[in-house]
Enzyme design. Structure first.
Site, PDB file in Angstrom:
ATOM      1  N   ASP A  45      42.308  46.321  41.455  1.00  0.00           N
ATOM      2  CA  ASP A  45      41.253  46.190  40.442  1.00  0.00           C
ATOM      3  C   ASP A  45      40.101  47.186  40.655  1.00  0.00           C
ATOM      4  OD1 ASP A  45      42.818  43.909  39.951  1.00  0.00           O
ATOM      5  OD2 ASP A  45      41.460  42.605  41.065  1.00  0.00           O
ATOM      6  N   GLU A 212      44.723  40.609  30.338  1.00  0.00           N
ATOM      7  CA  GLU A 212      43.499  40.640  31.133  1.00  0.00           C
ATOM      8  C   GLU A 212      43.083  42.100  31.368  1.00  0.00           C
ATOM      9  OE1 GLU A 212      44.556  38.632  34.741  1.00  0.00           O
ATOM     10  OE2 GLU A 212      45.712  40.329  35.529  1.00  0.00           O
TER      11      GLU A 212
END
Length: 453
Positions: A45, A212
């Site tokens: 991420d 997401e």
């Protein structure tokens, strides 16, 4: 680090072992071509910013986050130093609505006020902090409470916030995921100049195939909402995009196809949760992908890579994931070479032989159980000097003892048992020796062990 034909054979064997375990792998690159993963260790991420000529990459610490974030710093995108920001921590960013999840998925941007702003997931809700510099000191910016609480939209995950600052200085915030790897929703809201207060009600702008990790990219007056779809724990995770005329949507997928997805022939499994940045005139996509050998249902160990992203009008071209990594303006062409050393170990997990810690390849690691040792042969008796350990989990203490020997039989302990965190871990062995050995009472996972020339 190991060089020469002997080292090349050892590195080749290590990569061949990975190929067997992973099921498929493209031809092994030369050591100076192994630019991906970009960063050593297990992280996910990523968010990237540049300040005063230095790059800062904020990332989730695998598996599934830690009590802090990871922060990597580099001036040449080849040599990195690890630390953990002072904020957020799991203990400091908590509320009555917080869940048990750890700290993950940071987004760091510079606001029109010149300060840096971080939007980050802690306990399945979104927190916001600010700092005068990417390295901090960071502080909470919302009075000790989440910006988006976990119960904001019951049945959905209030995570994966991403800030976008438009050309006019107006900031927007995107976020949202689903549950059980389905039903993801994307929300967007305009931010007031304080970078904290919502200017209006959030909108649901979920495009097709969204799960997401939204990231907004503006090029040629068009807004590209990019995002992840699928399951990061399997081989289905991928990056897709939709296009709109406004940062508030609506957004439409131009075709039913990912721009970045699993490519087993290149050893790329489940790439996603990305950021886009520019170096020179080139767009680049920074993303995580599964470490190899990948075992479905096994521990979540992801690594950060970078590749080219091409924008063609109102389309994004399919990204070709690479092992070499792209040439990047301002980046060193390769990592600095080290001193020749051959490595052997008392034990290793399958696909993680000792040679992997000396092949200058961040995709490979030497991983071994408690009580194992890793030994370097420098070829001749000489001053040992400094060496660097790049652990795969630099936020976790690595416990070891260091010894040296001139003949491989009689050993002298030169470092008492101790624990160290960070990357690189700098070691200095006094005196002259041919062999250096590290004993790991709790086991180890080592990306590289390098000896200074």
């Amino acid at each position: 680090m190991a060089t020469g034909r002997g080292a090349a054979r050892r590195a080749g064997k290590a990569i061949a072992a990975l190929a067997l375990a992973a099921g498929c792998w493209a031809a092994a690159p030369r050591a100076d071509e192994a630019g991906n993963p970009l960063i050593p260790g297990y992280f996910a991420d990523p968010s990237i910013v540049r300040h005063a000529g230095e790059w800062f990459v904020f990332a989730t610490i695998d598996p599934w986050g830690g009590d802090t974030l990871g922060l990597w710093r580099s001036r040449d995108l080849r040599h990195w130093t690890f630390s953990t920001p002072n904020w957020p921590t799991k203990a400091a960013a908590t509320s009555p609505t917080s869940g048990k999840s750890k700290v993950w998925a940071p987004s760091v941007v510079r606001g029109r006020d010149g300060r840096y702003w971080m939007y980050v997931s802690v306990g399945n809700e979104i927190w916001v902090g600010t700092a005068p510099h990417p390295a901090g000191p960071w502080r909470d910016a919302n009075g000790g409470k989440p910006l988006v609480p976990a119960d904001y939209r019951p049945g959905l995950h209030m995570i994966d916030a991403e800030a976008f600052v438009d050309d006019d200085g107006q900031a927007y915030l995107y976020w949202g995921s689903g549950l059980n790897w389905v039903n993801g929703h994307c929300f967007v809201v305009r931010l007031r100049p304080d970078m904290v207060t919502f200017d209006g009600e959030p909108r649901d702008v979920t495009p097709a195939h969204y799960f997401e990790a939204p990231f907004m990219l503006k090029r040629n007056g068009r807004y590209f909402l990019t995002y992840s779809w699928g399951n990061t724990t399997t081989d289905t995770y991928q990056v897709r995009y939709a296009v709109g005329d406004s940062p508030l949507g609506p957004f439409t997928e131009p075709e039913d196809a990912p721009i970045l997805s699993t490519d087993r022939a290149r050893g790329v499994i489940s790439p996603g949760h990305h950021a886009v940045f520019r170096a020179g005139e080139q767009d680049l996509i920074l993303y995580h992908r599964q470490a190899l050998p990948f075992v479905a249902g096994g521990p979540v160990r992801r690594q950060i890579a970078v590749d080219r992203l091409e924008v063609d009008g109102d389309r994004l071209a399919r990204v070709v994931p690479t092992r070499a990594g792209p040439p990047i303006a301002g980046a060193a062409p390769r990592r600095a070479p080290g001193r020749r050393a051959s490595l052997r170990a008392s034990a290793a997990e399958p696909g993680h032989d000792a040679a992997a810690a000396g092949d200058d390849d961040y995709a490979t690691t030497w991983r071994a159980p408690a009580g194992a040792w890793l030994q370097a042969d420098l070829g001749a008796v000489a001053a040992v000097g400094e060496s660097l350990i790049l652990p795969a989990t630099p936020a976790t203490p690595l416990r070891f003892t260091m010894s040296t020997s001139q003949d491989g039989r009689r050993w002298r302990q030169v470092a008492a048992p101790h624990a160290a965190t960070g990357s690189p871990i700098r070691l200095r062995a006094p005196g002259a020796a041919r062999y250096v050995r590290l004993d790991f009472p709790e086991g180890a996972d080592v990306v590289e062990w390098r000896f200074a020339r």
